[in-house]
Design an enzyme around this catalytic site. Structure first.
Site, PDB file in Angstrom:
ATOM      1  N   ASN A   8       0.868  -1.179   0.000  1.00  8.55           N
ATOM      2  CA  ASN A   8       0.000   0.000   0.000  1.00  8.55           C
ATOM      3  C   ASN A   8       0.905   1.228   0.000  1.00  8.55           C
ATOM      4  OD1 ASN A   8      -1.800   2.056   0.500  1.00  8.55           O
ATOM      5  ND2 ASN A   8      -2.152   1.493   2.643  1.00  8.55           N
ATOM      6  N   LYS A  10       0.022   4.243  -0.250  1.00  2.29           N
ATOM      7  CA  LYS A  10      -0.647   5.438   0.271  1.00  2.29           C
ATOM      8  C   LYS A  10      -0.433   6.580  -0.734  1.00  2.29           C
ATOM      9  CE  LYS A  10       0.475   3.683   4.792  1.00  2.29           C
ATOM     10  NZ  LYS A  10       0.193   3.821   6.195  1.00  2.29           N
ATOM     11  N   HIS A  94      -9.402   1.227   4.846  1.00  2.57           N
ATOM     12  CA  HIS A  94      -8.133   1.418   5.555  1.00  2.57           C
ATOM     13  C   HIS A  94      -8.377   2.423   6.684  1.00  2.57           C
ATOM     14  CE1 HIS A  94      -4.020   2.637   6.405  1.00  2.57           C
ATOM     15  NE2 HIS A  94      -3.626   1.539   5.788  1.00  2.57           N
ATOM     16  N   GLU A  96      -6.783   4.862   7.692  1.00  2.00           N
ATOM     17  CA  GLU A  96      -6.553   6.276   7.319  1.00  2.00           C
ATOM     18  C   GLU A  96      -7.777   6.849   6.608  1.00  2.00           C
ATOM     19  OE1 GLU A  96      -2.796   5.723   5.336  1.00  2.00           O
ATOM     20  OE2 GLU A  96      -1.909   5.178   7.264  1.00  2.00           O
ATOM     21  N   GLU A 161      -5.351  -4.825  10.600  1.00  2.00           N
ATOM     22  CA  GLU A 161      -4.344  -3.784  10.764  1.00  2.00           C
ATOM     23  C   GLU A 161      -4.621  -2.987  12.035  1.00  2.00           C
ATOM     24  OE1 GLU A 161      -2.324  -2.736   6.784  1.00  2.00           O
ATOM     25  OE2 GLU A 161      -3.947  -1.334   7.140  1.00  2.00           O
ATOM     26  N   GLY A 167       2.650   2.309  10.626  1.00  2.00           N
ATOM     27  CA  GLY A 167       3.640   3.374  10.478  1.00  2.00           C
ATOM     28  C   GLY A 167       4.357   3.755  11.769  1.00  2.00           C
ATOM     29  N   SER A 206       3.471  -2.148  10.305  1.00  2.00           N
ATOM     30  CA  SER A 206       4.926  -2.160  10.532  1.00  2.00           C
ATOM     31  C   SER A 206       5.591  -3.486  10.180  1.00  2.00           C
ATOM     32  CB  SER A 206       5.249  -1.756  11.981  1.00  2.00           C
ATOM     33  OG  SER A 206       4.853  -0.407  12.217  1.00  2.00           O
TER      34      SER A 206
HETATM   35  C1  PEP Z   1      -0.621   0.249   5.913  1.00  2.64           C
HETATM   36  O1  PEP Z   1      -0.662   1.435   5.645  1.00  2.64           O
HETATM   37  O2  PEP Z   1      -1.511  -0.494   5.505  1.00  2.64           O
HETATM   38  C2  PEP Z   1       0.493  -0.229   6.734  1.00  2.64           C
HETATM   39  C3  PEP Z   1       0.420  -1.424   7.218  1.00  2.64           C
HETATM   40  O3  PEP Z   1       1.539   0.648   6.916  1.00  2.64           O
HETATM   41  P1  PEP Z   1       2.976   0.296   7.549  1.00  2.64           P
HETATM   42  O4  PEP Z   1       3.438  -1.012   6.970  1.00  2.64           O
HETATM   43  O5  PEP Z   1       3.863   1.439   7.139  1.00  2.64           O
HETATM   44  O6  PEP Z   1       2.792   0.203   9.017  1.00  2.64           O
END
Ligand code: PEP
Length: 246
Positions: A8, A10, A94, A96, A161, A167, A206
């Site tokens: 992803n 973003k 997601h 976000e 998630e 992040g 992460s």
């Molecule tokens: C994501 O945005 O779906 C995500 C898992 O981000 P990150 O791997 O940077 O934590």
């Protein structure tokens, strides 16, 4: 089942940097042939990336789609148009988007229906906040998100998630991931029957080259949704290699 490693991006990436990324990915594909790879860049990069990866076994997807199939919805992009562009998957719900755009479970569900209608494979994201986890509410929150966001007859992928792991460099313990994936599986079977028993459940939050192998070896982890570490082809491939047991 083959694991799915999905990137992803973003709101990152550019036309200028795309060829180098595609080249880097192509160079390493041979060592990750045992997993399914998916990259979800911003919409304008979907078609160019498909063209650059032509004939390679990497799927390209989107990060959102509209609830409605077409019409007077300025600024929205339909699932049908994404499918026409060549996208195979679409990430939906997601955290976000749930936070920045106040997306509700009902909207995520409508988007999933639109996506399936257009022939896309939705990846529906669920996950608790840090406050919800510390109050012991993680399973309850995730169950409610599944009940509200996953349409009847859903065919697609679920991504767990935890918001506090996205992040941040923080990752749940192996037991915590296992517990939530088990709860998701139970809920999916209750909601969808046989289809829920075989559905991929990705972990996201992460995931990096150095922790991927341990996470991807956990029971009922069907792959990973990778944010930051998917932006470098080399890191994304290292995660995919960990999934392949490499
Ligand atoms: C994501 O945005 O779906 C995500 C898992 O981000 P990150 O791997 O940077 O934590």
């Amino acid at each position: 089942m083959r694991q799915l490693i999905a990137g992803n991006w973003k709101m990152n990436g550019s036309f200028a940097a795309l060829a180098a990324y595609a080249g880097g990915l192509k160079a390493g594909l041979a060592r990750v042939s045992a997993v399914d790879l998916l990259v979800c860049p911003p919409d304008p990069l979907v078609r160019p990336l498909i063209d650059m990866l032509a004939s390679e076994s990497v799927a390209v997807g989107a990060q959102n789609c509209a609830e409605k199939r077409a019409g007077a919805h300025t600024g929205d992009v339909s699932a049908d148009l994404l499918a026409e562009l060549g996208a195979s998957h679409v990430i939906l719900g997601h955290s976000e988007r749930r936070m920045d755009h106040h997306e509700t479970n009902a909207q995520v569900r409508a988007k999933a229906e639109a996506a399936i209608g257009a022939g896309l494979i939705p990846i529906i994201c669920v996950g608790e906040s840090s406050a919800e986890r510390s109050q012991g509410e993680a399973v309850t929150v995730v169950r409610a998100q599944l009940a509200g966001s996953v349409p009847e007859g859903f065919t697609g992928v679920i991504a767990y998630e935890p918001i506090w792991a996205i992040g941040t460099g923080k990752v749940p313990t192996e037991d915590e991931i296992t517990q939530i994936h088990e709860a998701i599986r139970t809920a999916l079977v209750r909601q969808l029957g046989e289809a829920g028993a075989g559905m991929r459940i990705l972990y996201g939050g992460s995931v990096k080259p150095d922790n991927a192998q341990a996470i991807l070896a956990l029971p009922d982890v069907g792959g990973a949704l990778v944010g930051g570490a998917s932006l470098k082809a080399e890191d994304f491939l290292a995660i995919a290699a960990a999934a392949a047991g490499g």
